[in-house]
Design an enzyme around this catalytic site. Structure first.
Site, PDB file in Angstrom:
ATOM      1  CG  ASP A  18      -2.053   0.996   1.093  1.00 14.87           C
ATOM      2  OD1 ASP A  18      -2.368   1.411  -0.032  1.00 14.87           O
ATOM      3  OD2 ASP A  18      -2.616   1.374   2.141  1.00 14.87           O
ATOM      4  N   GLY A  21      -0.037   5.264  -4.512  1.00 11.66           N
ATOM      5  CA  GLY A  21      -0.667   6.505  -4.963  1.00 11.66           C
ATOM      6  C   GLY A  21      -0.075   7.704  -4.242  1.00 11.66           C
ATOM      7  CB  SER A  63      -8.590  -5.544  -2.735  1.00 13.95           C
ATOM      8  OG  SER A  63      -9.229  -4.326  -3.068  1.00 13.95           O
ATOM      9  CG  ASN A  66      -7.712  -2.330  -4.912  1.00 15.74           C
ATOM     10  OD1 ASN A  66      -6.797  -3.107  -4.627  1.00 15.74           O
ATOM     11  ND2 ASN A  66      -8.039  -1.317  -4.108  1.00 15.74           N
TER      12      ASN A  66
HETATM   13  C1  IPE Z   1      -5.255  -2.716   0.107  1.00 13.83           C
HETATM   14  O1  IPE Z   1      -4.979  -1.389  -0.146  1.00 13.83           O
HETATM   15  C2  IPE Z   1      -5.247  -3.504  -1.169  1.00 13.83           C
HETATM   16  C3  IPE Z   1      -3.943  -3.683  -1.792  1.00 13.83           C
HETATM   17  C4  IPE Z   1      -2.810  -3.255  -1.350  1.00 13.83           C
HETATM   18  C5  IPE Z   1      -3.966  -4.442  -3.010  1.00 13.83           C
HETATM   19  P1  IPE Z   1      -6.148  -0.326  -0.358  1.00 13.83           P
HETATM   20  O2  IPE Z   1      -5.477   0.970  -0.610  1.00 13.83           O
HETATM   21  O3  IPE Z   1      -7.098  -0.804  -1.372  1.00 13.83           O
HETATM   22  O4  IPE Z   1      -6.859  -0.356   1.069  1.00 13.83           O
HETATM   23  P2  IPE Z   1      -7.762   0.752   1.799  1.00 13.83           P
HETATM   24  O5  IPE Z   1      -8.801   1.175   0.813  1.00 13.83           O
HETATM   25  O6  IPE Z   1      -6.852   1.862   2.180  1.00 13.83           O
HETATM   26  O7  IPE Z   1      -8.298   0.038   2.987  1.00 13.83           O
HETATM   27  C1  IPE Z   2      -1.628   0.116  -3.249  1.00 11.67           C
HETATM   28  O1  IPE Z   2      -1.354   1.466  -3.339  1.00 11.67           O
HETATM   29  C2  IPE Z   2      -1.781  -0.549  -4.593  1.00 11.67           C
HETATM   30  C3  IPE Z   2      -3.127  -1.044  -4.870  1.00 11.67           C
HETATM   31  C4  IPE Z   2      -4.170  -0.982  -4.093  1.00 11.67           C
HETATM   32  C5  IPE Z   2      -3.292  -1.659  -6.166  1.00 11.67           C
HETATM   33  P1  IPE Z   2      -2.535   2.520  -3.388  1.00 11.67           P
HETATM   34  O2  IPE Z   2      -2.856   2.798  -4.807  1.00 11.67           O
HETATM   35  O3  IPE Z   2      -3.672   2.075  -2.550  1.00 11.67           O
HETATM   36  O4  IPE Z   2      -1.824   3.770  -2.747  1.00 11.67           O
HETATM   37  P2  IPE Z   2      -2.479   4.855  -1.805  1.00 11.67           P
HETATM   38  O5  IPE Z   2      -3.041   4.113  -0.630  1.00 11.67           O
HETATM   39  O6  IPE Z   2      -3.541   5.527  -2.607  1.00 11.67           O
HETATM   40  O7  IPE Z   2      -1.355   5.744  -1.441  1.00 11.67           O
HETATM   41 MG    MG Z   3      -4.116   2.398  -0.593  1.00 14.53          MG
END
Ligand code: IPE
Ligand code: IPE
Ligand code: MG
Length: 237
Positions: A18, A21, A63, A66
């Site tokens: 995680d 982004g 997930s 996602n």
């Molecule tokens: C969890 O991260 C899923 C993955 C890392 C694939 P998310 O960014 O989707 O989780 P939340 O929404 O913060 O709980």
């Molecule tokens: C995790 O990073 C990757 C996936 C869920 C695919 P994020 O995309 O959730 O990154 P943040 O949480 O927005 O920083």
């Molecule tokens: Mg995330």
């Protein structure tokens, strides 16, 4: 790896990848650049785990929730998954067993077939097993197992008294794989977000503010040192 007793290493580590982004946003870049860096971190950490002798690793890559993200972000993630599948197909000499957790059909026939092929062609590698949780949700995992139990019951393969924890475990996407011992979640969030919920019943949790693209072998060493100090009682004394 510094000086951790081999016997105190987790057998199975799960990574919730995680923070991609936010890594990009901090640099004024589009989120997809964060996913690209995250994909490099994934390769780096998988290699390091193999080097230090970790037997099972699971990476939470996408997930069941996602899919809600904007289409261009989802497309970039799909592109990165395809790139990885092509890469492992080419470098099969890596001798890693590959398993995909989650319903593959969501990725379309071509990709789903490639995933199945990679699982089959790597089935006998036993040095390390790498699991990629893609279109994975812990709740979906349990629902999927329940459906299999009902169909086994319908066909009289099992009766109610055969249903126990080990049967359920064996029917999850991780069937046959030991439960996860250590879950590492970077990015500062302190939640499980539908990752391995059944399998993590007694997992140790490790949270760090580091964003996944910045996660290094050194950071993993810290988590392993922390894990080695924990007293796991599994309800005993
Ligand atoms: C969890 O991260 C899923 C993955 C890392 C694939 P998310 O960014 O989707 O989780 P939340 O929404 O913060 O709980
Ligand atoms: C995790 O990073 C990757 C996936 C869920 C695919 P994020 O995309 O959730 O990154 P943040 O949480 O927005 O920083
Ligand atoms: Mg995330």
């Amino acid at each position: 790896m510094s000086n951790i007793d081999k016997n105190k290493l987790p057998v199975h580590i799960g990574f919730i990848m995680d923070g991609n982004g936010r890594w990009a946003q901090k640099r004024g870049l589009p989120r997809k650049m964060g996913h690209r860096e995250g994909a490099s971190a994934f390769r780096r950490i998988a290699r390091y785990c193999k080097k230090i002798g970790i037997k099972y690793i699971t990476f939470y890559a996408f997930s069941t929730e996602n899919w809600k993200r904007p289409a261009d972000e989802v497309n970039e993630l799909m592109r990165l998954f395809k790139e990885y599948l092509d890469e492992v197909e080419k470098y099969a000499e890596d001798k890693t067993r590959l398993i995909f957790l989650g319903d593959k059909s969501a990725f379309g026939r071509e990709m789903a077939e490639k995933m199945t092929q990679l699982e089959e062609s790597s089935r006998d590698f036993d040095e390390m097993t790498l699991m990629l949780a893609m279109n994975y949700g812990g709740r979906d995992d349990i629902v999927h197992a329940i459906k299999r139990i009902v169909s086994m019951s319908d066909s009289k393969e099992i009766s109610c008294s055969d249903i126990n924890e080990s049967l359920v475990s064996s029917l999850l996407y991780t069937g046959g794989i030991p439960d996860v011992d250590l879950i590492i979640r970077p990015s500062g969030e302190k939640r499980i977000s539908n990752f391995l919920i059944w399998q993590s019943a007694y997992a140790e949790l490790y949270f760090t503010d580091t964003l996944w693209p910045d996660f290094t072998a050194n950071e993993l060493d810290k988590a392993l040192a922390d894990f080695a100090e924990r007293s796991r009682r599994f309800g005993g004394v």
